[in-house]
Design a protein around this motif. Structure first.
Motif, PDB file in Angstrom:
ATOM      1  N   ASP A  67     -20.780 -37.890 -23.393  1.00  0.00           N
ATOM      2  CA  ASP A  67     -20.146 -37.449 -24.624  1.00  0.00           C
ATOM      3  C   ASP A  67     -21.263 -36.756 -25.370  1.00  0.00           C
ATOM      4  O   ASP A  67     -22.511 -37.361 -25.462  1.00  0.00           O
ATOM      5  N   ASP A  68     -20.864 -35.866 -26.334  1.00  0.00           N
ATOM      6  CA  ASP A  68     -22.197 -35.253 -27.102  1.00  0.00           C
ATOM      7  C   ASP A  68     -22.748 -36.338 -28.129  1.00  0.00           C
ATOM      8  O   ASP A  68     -23.844 -36.095 -28.255  1.00  0.00           O
ATOM      9  N   VAL A  69     -22.006 -37.312 -28.593  1.00  0.00           N
ATOM     10  CA  VAL A  69     -22.434 -38.341 -29.187  1.00  0.00           C
ATOM     11  C   VAL A  69     -23.769 -39.104 -28.695  1.00  0.00           C
ATOM     12  O   VAL A  69     -24.658 -39.322 -29.325  1.00  0.00           O
ATOM     13  N   VAL A  70     -23.409 -39.443 -27.207  1.00  0.00           N
ATOM     14  CA  VAL A  70     -24.560 -40.176 -26.705  1.00  0.00           C
ATOM     15  C   VAL A  70     -25.824 -39.045 -26.445  1.00  0.00           C
ATOM     16  O   VAL A  70     -26.989 -39.309 -26.588  1.00  0.00           O
ATOM     17  N   LEU A  71     -25.286 -38.074 -25.848  1.00  0.00           N
ATOM     18  CA  LEU A  71     -26.539 -36.862 -25.624  1.00  0.00           C
ATOM     19  C   LEU A  71     -27.349 -36.311 -26.535  1.00  0.00           C
ATOM     20  O   LEU A  71     -28.564 -36.371 -26.389  1.00  0.00           O
ATOM     21  N   ALA A  72     -26.537 -36.240 -27.769  1.00  0.00           N
ATOM     22  CA  ALA A  72     -27.450 -35.860 -28.962  1.00  0.00           C
ATOM     23  C   ALA A  72     -28.559 -36.723 -29.276  1.00  0.00           C
ATOM     24  O   ALA A  72     -29.795 -36.393 -29.437  1.00  0.00           O
TER      25      ALA A  72
END
Length: 327
Positions: free
Chosen positions: A248-253
């Motif tokens: 998820d973008d939340v984790v990757l960011a």
């Protein structure tokens, strides 16, 4: 009261995650948690062969909405015989979380404390039960164990970027979603990888037991490796054994913010809605958690947490979805 330390951790997970710019090391006194026995998986077991053994369950076709919240009782006054009263009697809320997702659920190396958006949600539940957000025992689990740790009674709730799916609803019950996210790719800068199709003939890593596994496997020519957690995948990326990490973008960011040699790229491959998981059939706890989330939406604390933890690393910000209830 001092912050509760993690008193349960899955020792199959590496105890040190090497992420450029930060080391998420274990702090405090950690006692290994018993891992659910084989069969206690995050997803329901495969259906039986017709005519052999137990009958096949009805096919899972759609996600159902959560239960409507009821009035929140005052902290310290949980209804007699309720799931919340049992938690209050124990003296602490057991919350299954992660410690390796920067800004979502991570251990601050300077303080040794668990922090992040998911941690704030877990503390809000403890606050509603006890009137004290520190009356909490964090149980650090692999992503694949997020459902089984609740189903087996090792935790009261899971607050760990846990996406509501039809299959998971056969194992645990969920609150209404409190955050949305999209699945993308984390790659080394200068790699030339911009979209999932650029990974044809290459290897992408994601977390075992996550919905991202199925999404990635639908792309022809892409090799998929599933490891216990996304930090494990980052180690593989830094070692050059995989060419991308998907989550998820939340984790990757958060990971990209720690490692300036990586970047988040690509279109959204899928969307996810995070919710709190509780034991299957604990309807009173579902309604209670939904009441906590409703209050957090109304008083602005959920929005404040979202901006504090994610505002510096994501643009646009993931949304807080409006709740939908089935009764």
């Amino acid at each position: 009261m001092s912050r509760a330390t993690v008193s349960s951790v899955n020792v199959r997970r590496p105890l040190l995650y090497v992420i450029v710019g930060a080391v998420l090391a274990l702090a405090g006194s950690l006692v290994p948690a018993s891992r659910p026995a084989a069969g206690g998986a995050a997803e329901p077991p495969a259906q039986a062969v017709p005519g052999v053994g137990a009958p096949s369950p009805a096919p899972c076709t759609e996600v159902e909405d959560s239960l409507r919240p009821g009035p929140l009782p005052p902290p310290g006054a949980m209804p007699v015989g309720s799931t919340m009263a049992a938690i209050a009697e124990r003296g602490r809320l057991r919350a299954a979380v992660d410690q390796g997702k920067y800004r979502v659920g991570f251990r601050n190396p300077a303080t040794g404390e668990l922090e992040g958006f998911d941690i704030d949600v877990a503390r809000a539940i403890a606050q509603a039960i006890f009137g004290d957000p520190d009356r909490i025992q964090f149980v650090v689990v692999d992503i694949a164990d997020r459902a089984s740790v609740v189903a087996s009674g090792q935790a009261d709730v899971t607050v760990n970027t846990f996406t509501v799916t039809c299959a998971r609803q056969q194992v645990v019950s969920f609150s209404a979603p409190y955050l949305t996210a999209t699945q993308r790719l984390l790659v080394p800068r200068g790699s030339g990888i911009r979209e999932i199709e650029d990974l044809a003939g290459r290897t992408v890593c994601t977390s075992a037991g996550s919905v991202t596994v199925d999404v990635l496997r639908r792309t022809d020519g892409v090799r998929v490796v599933a490891l216990p957690g996304i930090p494990d995948c980052v180690v593989e990326l830094q070692a050059g054994r995989v060419q991308a990490v998907s989550s998820d973008d939340v984790v990757l960011a958060g990971l990209a913010a720690q490692d300036p040699q990586t970047e988040v790229v690509g279109r959204a491959l899928d969307s996810a809605r995070y919710a709190v998981a509780v034991p299957k059939g604990a309807d009173d706890m579902v309604r209670f958690v939904n009441g906590v989330l409703e209050r957090a939406r109304a008083d602005g604390s959920l929005e404040a947490s979202r901006r504090a933890w994610l505002g510096e690393v994501l643009d646009p910000l993931p949304t807080i979805p409006p709740p939908a209830y089935r009764d």
